[in-house]
Write a protein that holds these residues in place. Sequence first.
Motif, PDB file in Angstrom:
ATOM      1  N   ALA A 187       0.838  -1.209   0.000  1.00 32.44           N
ATOM      2  CA  ALA A 187       0.000   0.000   0.000  1.00 32.44           C
ATOM      3  C   ALA A 187       0.871   1.257   0.000  1.00 32.44           C
ATOM      4  CB  ALA A 187      -0.938  -0.011   1.203  1.00 32.44           C
ATOM      5  N   LEU A 188       1.953   1.272   0.803  1.00 32.82           N
ATOM      6  CA  LEU A 188       2.855   2.430   0.808  1.00 32.82           C
ATOM      7  C   LEU A 188       3.581   2.560  -0.533  1.00 32.82           C
ATOM      8  CD1 LEU A 188       2.272   2.382   3.905  1.00 32.82           C
ATOM      9  CD2 LEU A 188       4.633   3.147   4.225  1.00 32.82           C
ATOM     10  N   THR A 189       3.962   1.423  -1.097  1.00 32.13           N
ATOM     11  CA  THR A 189       4.624   1.437  -2.412  1.00 32.13           C
ATOM     12  C   THR A 189       3.695   2.043  -3.465  1.00 32.13           C
ATOM     13  OG1 THR A 189       5.908  -0.502  -1.788  1.00 32.13           O
ATOM     14  CG2 THR A 189       5.739  -0.029  -4.151  1.00 32.13           C
ATOM     15  N   TRP A 190       2.417   1.742  -3.344  1.00 36.54           N
ATOM     16  CA  TRP A 190       1.429   2.329  -4.266  1.00 36.54           C
ATOM     17  C   TRP A 190       1.468   3.853  -4.188  1.00 36.54           C
ATOM     18  CZ3 TRP A 190      -2.862   5.333  -2.993  1.00 36.54           C
ATOM     19  CH2 TRP A 190      -3.729   5.632  -4.048  1.00 36.54           C
ATOM     20  N   THR A 191       1.608   4.416  -2.973  1.00 34.76           N
ATOM     21  CA  THR A 191       1.644   5.894  -2.859  1.00 34.76           C
ATOM     22  C   THR A 191       2.896   6.453  -3.539  1.00 34.76           C
ATOM     23  OG1 THR A 191       2.897   6.109  -0.752  1.00 34.76           O
ATOM     24  CG2 THR A 191       0.506   5.768  -0.585  1.00 34.76           C
ATOM     25  N   ILE A 192       4.010   5.721  -3.457  1.00 38.83           N
ATOM     26  CA  ILE A 192       5.258   6.163  -4.107  1.00 38.83           C
ATOM     27  C   ILE A 192       5.063   6.161  -5.618  1.00 38.83           C
ATOM     28  CG2 ILE A 192       7.696   5.561  -4.477  1.00 38.83           C
ATOM     29  CD1 ILE A 192       7.660   4.354  -1.587  1.00 38.83           C
ATOM     30  N   GLU A 193       4.436   5.108  -6.127  1.00 45.36           N
ATOM     31  CA  GLU A 193       4.173   5.017  -7.572  1.00 45.36           C
ATOM     32  C   GLU A 193       3.216   6.111  -8.032  1.00 45.36           C
ATOM     33  OE1 GLU A 193       4.838   0.174  -7.633  1.00 45.36           O
ATOM     34  OE2 GLU A 193       2.804   1.000  -7.790  1.00 45.36           O
ATOM     35  N   GLN A 194       2.235   6.429  -7.175  1.00 47.73           N
ATOM     36  CA  GLN A 194       1.284   7.491  -7.522  1.00 47.73           C
ATOM     37  C   GLN A 194       1.998   8.822  -7.716  1.00 47.73           C
ATOM     38  OE1 GLN A 194      -1.670   5.713  -8.431  1.00 47.73           O
ATOM     39  NE2 GLN A 194      -2.419   7.742  -7.807  1.00 47.73           N
ATOM     40  N   GLU A 195       2.942   9.130  -6.830  1.00 49.48           N
ATOM     41  CA  GLU A 195       3.655  10.410  -6.950  1.00 49.48           C
ATOM     42  C   GLU A 195       4.522  10.434  -8.194  1.00 49.48           C
ATOM     43  OE1 GLU A 195       5.146  12.628  -3.839  1.00 49.48           O
ATOM     44  OE2 GLU A 195       3.592  12.019  -2.431  1.00 49.48           O
ATOM     45  N   ALA A 196       5.067   9.285  -8.541  1.00 48.54           N
ATOM     46  CA  ALA A 196       5.904   9.219  -9.743  1.00 48.54           C
ATOM     47  C   ALA A 196       5.086   9.541 -10.986  1.00 48.54           C
ATOM     48  CB  ALA A 196       6.524   7.822  -9.859  1.00 48.54           C
ATOM     49  N   LYS A 197       3.777   9.224 -10.937  1.00 48.90           N
ATOM     50  CA  LYS A 197       2.889   9.463 -12.092  1.00 48.90           C
ATOM     51  C   LYS A 197       2.535  10.929 -12.259  1.00 48.90           C
ATOM     52  CE  LYS A 197       0.294   5.141 -11.984  1.00 48.90           C
ATOM     53  NZ  LYS A 197      -1.006   4.639 -11.553  1.00 48.90           N
TER      54      LYS A 197
END
Lengths: 248, 248
Positions: free
Chosen positions: B237-247
Amino acid sequence: MRDGPQGPGGRASRSRRRGEPAKGRASRRRRRGEPAKRAARVIFHDVYTNVPPEEIERFVRSQELGRLVTVAADGTPHLGLYPFTYDGAAFEIHLVRSDEQIADLGVRPRCMFEVDEVLATIPSYWVDPENAIMATAYHRTVMFDCEATVSGDAAELAAQQMRLLARYQPEGGFRPVTPDDPLYHGAIHHITAVRLDVRSRRAKFKLAQNRPLDARAKIVDELRKRGRPNDERAAAALTWTIEQEAKR
Amino acid sequence: MRDGPQGPGGRASRSRRRGEPAKGRASRRRRRGEPAKRAARVIFHDVYTNVPPEEIERFVRSQELGRLVTVAADGTPHLGLYPFTYDGAAFEIHLVRSDEQIADLGVRPRCMFEVDEVLATIPSYWVDPENAIMATAYHRTVMFDCEATVSGDAAELAAQQMRLLARYQPEGGFRPVTPDDPLYHGAIHHITAVRLDVRSRRAKFKLAQNRPLDARAKIVDELRKRGRPNDERAAAALTWTIEQEAKR
């Protein structure tokens, strides 16, 4: 899918376990003109609520977060998830001062604190080859009717933080929280300590207690075969109900 | 332990990612005399509530049970866990007719339906060697403000059971539920269909979005090392937030 009591199944199985024909004791009671032993309270049906107090306590203390449910002045319910301490008589949590739930508690200090664990949903054919109603869900839920006391006092907040840390971080690894430490000054003035004194408690452990022991054992096997993330935990919970009956 | 927004951390990290000094865009906005972009709403702080609608939908549909929160005539909140169907506009659940929550809905059809997932609590020293306030909890929570319609109609109940079975038991393995089948007659007259039309929705995904990306990556590593039952799920779930910011 059916949520709730399953008719005579649970009672009948218990009677059979004691060597009586199904419904034998209930019909004998009726013949004697006695009322049913307990009034039917459907959602908190005996078969799900008859949980030993020590097991309720163990379960509550095993949960990492609980849900505060408050009601606004206009009757709107609000819910938030919080880490908590629990000493058997009260919960302690903290909220941000401007949180809508703090406003709710100012109007209506009566509130609910709830902990639960969703365990599994099961298909009907694990219980019966035809009857869809046998599909169901298993969970453990405990609801506390509470009276809240809110405090913005810095010393009380620091002390409460230390109690929360003692639960969640007993290994230490932080500078003690005191009201005067500049490290904590800003945070402490941002939050509010909430103490929830427990007035009463209701537990619902929905774990197939309405099924005969052999049906429960079969569900345990099926859960272990299926192996979804929580299935082993669900299987252990149903096994606990089987062991509980063996003790009676 | 701190639940809530963490001051400027999240914003600063976003600015830094775009090559600006911390708080650069906010102060430029202030210099131009513009108001802060969004009003601060503390519990539903932007950093936790700014979740893409498709991710909220995915999360809601991934949950096996939801919580119905109703309010009694005297202002007492009640809560129950139920399997549900969800089509993006309404939830469908069923309750036992005599359930106290059905009485609540008769008085006050406005209610909450909530789904959540408790992910992890973390010690402060994963984030800071001294500051205890960095201890926190991660969860995903979505709350729906709903208007309930209750029906005891046998045909409607049978149809609703079929929709629930289509979600939870798509493989079949049961006799179709019809209002006239004697197999289902008793059960159908024992339960009530509840439809919950969604009026509005609030999401809180509390997943360290207030921390810079490198701090989040470290928490992900620590969760994977610790390996409690839900830690891998929390790390994802935290990794998902990191990926979201990269987008962005």
